[in-house]
Design an enzyme around this catalytic site. Structure first.
Site, PDB file in Angstrom:
ATOM      1  N   CYS A  70      15.190 -24.463  47.693  1.00 42.08           N
ATOM      2  CA  CYS A  70      15.414 -25.892  47.892  1.00 42.08           C
ATOM      3  C   CYS A  70      16.215 -26.392  46.697  1.00 42.08           C
ATOM      4  CB  CYS A  70      14.051 -26.586  47.951  1.00 42.08           C
ATOM      5  SG  CYS A  70      14.160 -28.368  48.036  1.00 42.08           S
ATOM      6  N   CYS A 206      22.303 -27.893  50.145  1.00 42.73           N
ATOM      7  CA  CYS A 206      20.941 -28.178  50.638  1.00 42.73           C
ATOM      8  C   CYS A 206      20.684 -27.062  51.629  1.00 42.73           C
ATOM      9  CB  CYS A 206      20.875 -29.534  51.323  1.00 42.73           C
ATOM     10  SG  CYS A 206      19.347 -29.757  52.286  1.00 42.73           S
TER      11      CYS A 206
END
Ligand code: DGL
Length: 283
Positions: A70, A206
């Site tokens: 992440c 992302c």
């Protein structure tokens, strides 16, 4: 022992898939914090607390090494956790545990330089700037981590981060291809307007966005190279395991998928990306 892979949701599966392909016999435990997703619009304090809780859960499940799949958690929380929490956690555990991020390998892939190799600042005129566009969450863009770290290494690389609020949630909630394509076209257009031209290369900064990489490819000028964060991260993890034999990835080929959200199957987008049914256990 096992390797943990952590994300706020399904995005980290893009990293997990590359790791599983390279380490078929390793024991891998994936954790999605779907009760609290998305992280990208949260405060720094929240992101640090949630990331610490996620790593803790994975350590308690028997993982020694956790990969933060992440960007938002890695950009905002990783350094804080390494400095303030991990040393105590190691002492409590009485065994080696560590958390690795995904930004370092991505920057190494983007710059073509090992992380340790920072450049001397130069006042020479730079003849040509290579423009790198980074599509990411608002929290990652606000951290400016890509701009700051790339500038220390390559002053001929200009970095523009484009926050894409709402895109990770749309992917997480199985939005239609049409809706995702429209949002992605708007973000690419916004970045192009801001730069004054198209980026020369791009990073899907992302991990959720990798699931829609085909839509980014169609929105960007044909042939725009995308720096592949999942591949770079998986290779870096392999290198780390080779250098640190104290972290054993296990050998049972375990695949467990945990979620703080609802148990059961994941959304269609994630399953198409993964290539089969994904059954999550609630934790
Ligand atoms: N997949 C995450 C990232 O790489 C986070 C998305 C979110 O929770 O906002 O940034």
């Amino acid at each position: 022992m096992a390797i943990g892979v952590f994300d706020s949701g399904i995005g980290g599966l893009s990293i997990h898939r590359e790791l599983a392909a390279r380490l078929p016999d390793a024991d891998l435990i994936y954790l999605a914090d779907q009760a609290m997703t998305p992280y990208g619009g949260r405060s720094g304090e929240d992101i640090v607390a949630l990331t610490r809780a996620g790593c803790d859960r994975l350590f308690n499940e028997g993982c020694d090494l956790v990969i933060l799949a992440c960007n938002t958690a890695a950009a905002v929380a990783l350094r804080r956790l390494q400095q303030t929490w991990l040393p105590d956690r190691r002492r409590e555990n009485g065994r080696a545990v560590n958390v690795l991020g995904i930004i370092v390998p991505t920057i190494e892939a983007a710059t073509g330089l090992p992380w340790e190799q920072e450049a001397e600042p130069t006042s020479d005129k730079i003849e040509r700037l290579d423009i790198l566009g980074i599509f990411c969450t608002p929290a990652t863009a606000a951290s400016r981590v890509y701009e700051i770290e790339i500038d220390k290494r390559r002053q001929d690389l200009a970095v523009f981060s484009e926050p894409c609020p709402g895109l990770a949630s749309a992917i997480e909630s199985d939005a239609s291809e049409e809706l995702l394509a429209e949002q992605i076209r708007d973000h690419v257009a916004a970045l192009t307007r801001r730069i004054g031209r198209s980026p020369d290369r791009a990073i899907l900064g992302c991990t959720h966005y990798e699931i829609t990489a085909h839509l980014f490819r169609s929105a960007l000028p044909p042939g725009t190279p995308l720096i592949h964060q999942p591949g770079a991260t998986a290779e870096a993890a392999l290198g780390y395991l080779r250098r640190h034999p104290e972290f054993s990835p296990g050998s049972g080929g375990l695949r467990r998928f945990l979620t703080t959200g609802h148990a059961g199957r994941q959304n269609g987008l994630a399953e198409r990306f993964w290539g089969g049914p994904l059954i999550f256990e609630h934790t």
